[in-house]
Scaffold this motif. Structure first.
Motif, PDB file in Angstrom:
ATOM      1  N   ALA A 205       9.752  48.505 -59.173  1.00  0.00           N
ATOM      2  CA  ALA A 205       9.107  49.729 -59.651  1.00  0.00           C
ATOM      3  C   ALA A 205       8.596  50.567 -58.482  1.00  0.00           C
ATOM      4  CB  ALA A 205       7.964  49.383 -60.604  1.00  0.00           C
ATOM      5  N   GLU A 206       7.962  49.917 -57.503  1.00  0.00           N
ATOM      6  CA  GLU A 206       7.430  50.634 -56.347  1.00  0.00           C
ATOM      7  C   GLU A 206       8.556  51.163 -55.464  1.00  0.00           C
ATOM      8  OE1 GLU A 206       4.246  51.492 -55.775  1.00  0.00           O
ATOM      9  OE2 GLU A 206       3.924  50.686 -57.789  1.00  0.00           O
ATOM     10  N   CYS A 207       9.621  50.381 -55.306  1.00  0.00           N
ATOM     11  CA  CYS A 207      10.767  50.840 -54.512  1.00  0.00           C
ATOM     12  C   CYS A 207      11.377  52.105 -55.099  1.00  0.00           C
ATOM     13  CB  CYS A 207      11.838  49.747 -54.435  1.00  0.00           C
ATOM     14  SG  CYS A 207      11.435  48.372 -53.333  1.00  0.00           S
ATOM     15  N   ILE A 208      11.510  52.150 -56.409  1.00  0.00           N
ATOM     16  CA  ILE A 208      12.090  53.323 -57.067  1.00  0.00           C
ATOM     17  C   ILE A 208      11.239  54.557 -56.795  1.00  0.00           C
ATOM     18  CG2 ILE A 208      12.541  54.362 -59.339  1.00  0.00           C
ATOM     19  CD1 ILE A 208      13.486  51.545 -60.230  1.00  0.00           C
ATOM     20  N   LYS A 209       9.910  54.391 -56.808  1.00  0.00           N
ATOM     21  CA  LYS A 209       9.027  55.519 -56.487  1.00  0.00           C
ATOM     22  C   LYS A 209       9.226  55.980 -55.047  1.00  0.00           C
ATOM     23  CE  LYS A 209       5.201  54.535 -59.679  1.00  0.00           C
ATOM     24  NZ  LYS A 209       3.755  54.266 -59.774  1.00  0.00           N
ATOM     25  N   SER A 213      14.503  60.313 -56.898  1.00  0.00           N
ATOM     26  CA  SER A 213      15.558  60.615 -57.865  1.00  0.00           C
ATOM     27  C   SER A 213      16.934  60.173 -57.375  1.00  0.00           C
ATOM     28  CB  SER A 213      15.567  62.117 -58.147  1.00  0.00           C
ATOM     29  OG  SER A 213      16.595  62.456 -59.046  1.00  0.00           O
ATOM     30  N   SER A 214      17.748  59.729 -58.332  1.00  0.00           N
ATOM     31  CA  SER A 214      19.152  59.342 -58.096  1.00  0.00           C
ATOM     32  C   SER A 214      19.299  58.143 -57.166  1.00  0.00           C
ATOM     33  CB  SER A 214      19.943  60.531 -57.522  1.00  0.00           C
ATOM     34  OG  SER A 214      19.888  61.642 -58.388  1.00  0.00           O
ATOM     35  N   MET A 277       9.775  50.983 -66.247  1.00  0.00           N
ATOM     36  CA  MET A 277      10.274  52.153 -66.965  1.00  0.00           C
ATOM     37  C   MET A 277       9.498  53.400 -66.556  1.00  0.00           C
ATOM     38  SD  MET A 277      12.678  52.961 -69.124  1.00  0.00           S
ATOM     39  CE  MET A 277      12.981  54.646 -68.604  1.00  0.00           C
ATOM     40  N   HIS A 278       8.193  53.245 -66.311  1.00  0.00           N
ATOM     41  CA  HIS A 278       7.352  54.346 -65.849  1.00  0.00           C
ATOM     42  C   HIS A 278       7.924  54.940 -64.548  1.00  0.00           C
ATOM     43  CE1 HIS A 278       3.413  56.411 -65.079  1.00  0.00           C
ATOM     44  NE2 HIS A 278       3.813  56.272 -63.822  1.00  0.00           N
ATOM     45  N   SER A 279       8.310  54.062 -63.620  1.00  0.00           N
ATOM     46  CA  SER A 279       8.858  54.535 -62.345  1.00  0.00           C
ATOM     47  C   SER A 279      10.170  55.275 -62.542  1.00  0.00           C
ATOM     48  CB  SER A 279       9.057  53.359 -61.380  1.00  0.00           C
ATOM     49  OG  SER A 279       7.830  52.816 -60.977  1.00  0.00           O
ATOM     50  N   VAL A 280      11.033  54.744 -63.407  1.00  0.00           N
ATOM     51  CA  VAL A 280      12.310  55.418 -63.677  1.00  0.00           C
ATOM     52  C   VAL A 280      12.063  56.793 -64.284  1.00  0.00           C
ATOM     53  CG1 VAL A 280      14.465  55.304 -64.987  1.00  0.00           C
ATOM     54  CG2 VAL A 280      13.545  53.228 -63.926  1.00  0.00           C
ATOM     55  N   PHE A 281      11.135  56.873 -65.263  1.00  0.00           N
ATOM     56  CA  PHE A 281      10.791  58.165 -65.848  1.00  0.00           C
ATOM     57  C   PHE A 281      10.208  59.114 -64.795  1.00  0.00           C
ATOM     58  CE2 PHE A 281      10.361  56.663 -70.480  1.00  0.00           C
ATOM     59  CZ  PHE A 281      11.427  57.436 -70.899  1.00  0.00           C
ATOM     60  N   ARG A 287      16.293  63.027 -67.332  1.00  0.00           N
ATOM     61  CA  ARG A 287      17.572  62.395 -66.960  1.00  0.00           C
ATOM     62  C   ARG A 287      17.552  60.890 -67.215  1.00  0.00           C
ATOM     63  NH1 ARG A 287      16.325  65.793 -62.819  1.00  0.00           N
ATOM     64  NH2 ARG A 287      15.575  64.054 -61.528  1.00  0.00           N
ATOM     65  N   ALA A 288      16.350  60.330 -67.407  1.00  0.00           N
ATOM     66  CA  ALA A 288      16.219  58.899 -67.672  1.00  0.00           C
ATOM     67  C   ALA A 288      16.421  58.562 -69.146  1.00  0.00           C
ATOM     68  CB  ALA A 288      14.843  58.399 -67.222  1.00  0.00           C
TER      69      ALA A 288
END
Length: 557
Positions: A205-209, A213-214, A277-281, A287-288
């Motif tokens: 989750a932290e890595c995605i932040k 995007s993408s 899911m919060h991080s993806v959103f 787009r999520a």
């Protein structure tokens, strides 16, 4: 006389003195594990000033982090003898097969891995030179099943290492991420311990932040959806097993204690699935939605009658993120969540009421006019929450503040939702609203309420200011108490920045804590221009509030 002010500065090549200052001796020194921990504490204290010492300490820390344990296969007879030795751990594999692990170096390895995380987290870009090497060291350690702490440290390291690598350029950071993301998603499936699984989910989750995007390609998305659905399936299966055990003949208090402990572990995993899911959103926004749709049946299942209240709470958290980050697009899914969201305002558990109230505030702020009818329906229940006995007591205050904030956002962004037979005008509502001040406990909601208060005061709203400005002491109290409780500060939250795109799209004002604080302090300075009035307001505050206000007034403006 001799100058000693630069003695021990590694940048001057005085490595002998630097070694001695850092306690560096021979590689077999039994004190070295303690020194490794001490260096990390020093790093936390001095921050970026520790960077020049990295060339001295990193070889020792990397060597300790790279320790490979001694392992061997033993028959039962030999295993019994080895099992008596403290430094060996025996794992039974079969009738006459045993796996023996020498654990003597594992604690040192775990400590060294944790210290590498500390350096990357504290030094950020100052750790860039080691980001690639440490990443390559940490990735295989996600499967180091001999020691839980090593796997946790490996997971914790990845967001920090990605951040540290950014000065090396997007190509390098992207290369590290492509290795990390594949390993982490695979580890979600293979991790046997719930505590470490939670760490891995948090890391992703932290890595995605960090990556933005993408950052997930099609294969990553497919794998991640599969793993998330698998985790939901495991949670539902575990819940069914617990229900069966409660109906068994040998069920007793001790068994219930074990079942509750297992449920807490599962709830922790569910909470980390929410965060993921919060991080993806957060990075992908609408787009999520195709991603979200693939896991949505699980979220709907969490809301089924007869499930635990915590399942309901977590499902609301998923929907809250949908509303916040997808704005009006979220209304396309309202048939799955909107009526339950409103109904949960009257739920018996305060945590569920809080999640519901927070979600309704998001509907008002980001959802657009389609939500107006549902918001109108929720107003009486939100008022009942605020007016309930003990609503400002320790156990209920956070949920109450979320109800106050929800009505605040409705008044500010969707005022039509408040106009009814009981509120023929917004001033009727504001006359009641001002009596709910202060709010002081929920750091996410305090800035929203205070920012609206500032807007009303700056507009000289007579309802809020009161006859002959009689509410000024209350307004000072509403500003000073969150300062004292440290729920209003000069530091902005990451979420407030991440929502800037939605703010521009929906013409929603940006509410950032630092800006709100400056706005509040400008109001206090205006009151201060009349010393007699200011002194009268101060006299109504506690000593702690007075002190915090005085300190805050020294901030630049």
């Amino acid at each position: 006389g001799d100058s000693t002010e630069n003695k021990g500065d590694p940048s001057r090549g005085d490595t002998k003195t630097g070694d001695e200052a850092l306690g560096l001796t021979g590689s077999d020194d039994p004190q070295q594990s303690y020194m490794i921990s001490a260096w990390a504490r020093i790093c936390k204290l001095v921050g970026k000033d520790f960077e020049p010492f990295l060339p001295l300490v990193m070889p020792h820390v990397l060597k300790a982090a790279s320790i490979k344990p001694d392992v061997c296969m033993l028959y039962n007879e030999d295993a019994e003898d080895v099992d008596k030795e403290e430094s060996w751990q025996i794992v039974r594999l079969g009738e006459d097969q045993n796996f023996a692990i020498n654990t003597s170096g594992l604690d040192d390895k775990a400590t060294a891995c944790q210290m590498l995380v500390c350096y990357a987290r504290e030094l950020k870009e100052g750790f860039a030179a080691y980001a690639e090497e440490v990443t390559d060291l940490m990735i295989p350690l996600l499967k180091f099943y001999f020691n839980d702490e090593v796997r946790s440290a490996a997971a914790d390291s990845f967001p920090c290492l990605l951040e540290s690598s950014k000065p090396l350029g997007a190509v390098v950071t992207g290369r590290l991420w492509s290795k990390i993301v594949k390993a982490v998603i695979t580890a979600i499936d293979s991790e046997p311990e719930k505590g470490q699984l939670a760490d891995i989910l948090e890391s992703l989750a932290e890595c995605i932040k960090v990556m933005g995007s993408s950052c997930l390609d099609n294969d990553d998305v497919t794998s991640l959806i599969r793993q998330m659905n698998h985790q939901f399936g495991e949670l539902f299966k575990n819940q069914g097993n617990r229900s069966a055990k409660r109906n068994a003949e040998d069920y007793d208090d001790e068994e219930e204690e074990n079942l509750e402990s297992a449920k807490e572990e599962d709830d922790n995993i569910l909470g980390h699935l929410v965060d993921l899911m919060h991080s993806v959103f957060e990075v992908e926004r609408e787009r999520a939605l195709p991603f979200f749709e693939q896991i949505m049946p699980n979220i709907v299942k969490l809301m089924e009658p007869g499930r635990s209240w915590s399942d309901l709470q977590y499902s609301l958290c998923f929907w809250d993120d949908l509303i916040e980050f997808c704005g009006p697009f979220s209304y396309g899914y309202q048939q799955f969540f909107l009526q339950p969201l409103v109904a949960c305002i009257s739920h018996s558990e305060s945590e569920v009421r809080q999640a519901a109230a927070y979600g309704l505030g998001l509907c008002a702020m980001y959802g657009g006019p389609n939500y107006c009818s549902a918001l109108q329906q929720a107003v009486p229940q939100l008022l009942a929450m605020i007016q309930a006995p003990q609503s400002r007591g320790d156990e209920l205050n956070v949920s109450t503040e979320n109800a106050i904030s929800a009505l605040t956002k409705m008044c500010r962004y969707q005022p039509a939702s408040l106009l009814s037979s009981s509120n023929s005008s917004l001033d009727d509502f504001l006359a009641t609203w001002v009596t709910w001040l202060p709010v002081w406990e929920d750091a996410d909601e305090v800035p929203h309420v205070l920012d609206y208060l500032c807007e009303l005061v700056e507009a000289s709203n007579t309802t809020v200011l009161g006859q002959d400005n009689c509410h000024l002491p209350l307004i000072m109290h509403a500003i000073s108490l969150p300062l004292y409780k440290e729920t209003l500060s000069a530091k902005d939250s990451s979420d407030s920045e991440s929502n800037s795109a939605a703010i521009k799209t929906l013409q929603v004002p940006s509410v950032q804590p630092a800006a709100v604080l400056r706005r509040c302090l400008n109001i206090v300075r205006t009151i201060q221009s009349n010393q007699a009035v200011f002194d009268a307001c101060l006299a109504r505050l506690s000593q702690g509030e007075q002190l915090c206000l005085q300190v805050a007034l020294q901030l630049p403006h």
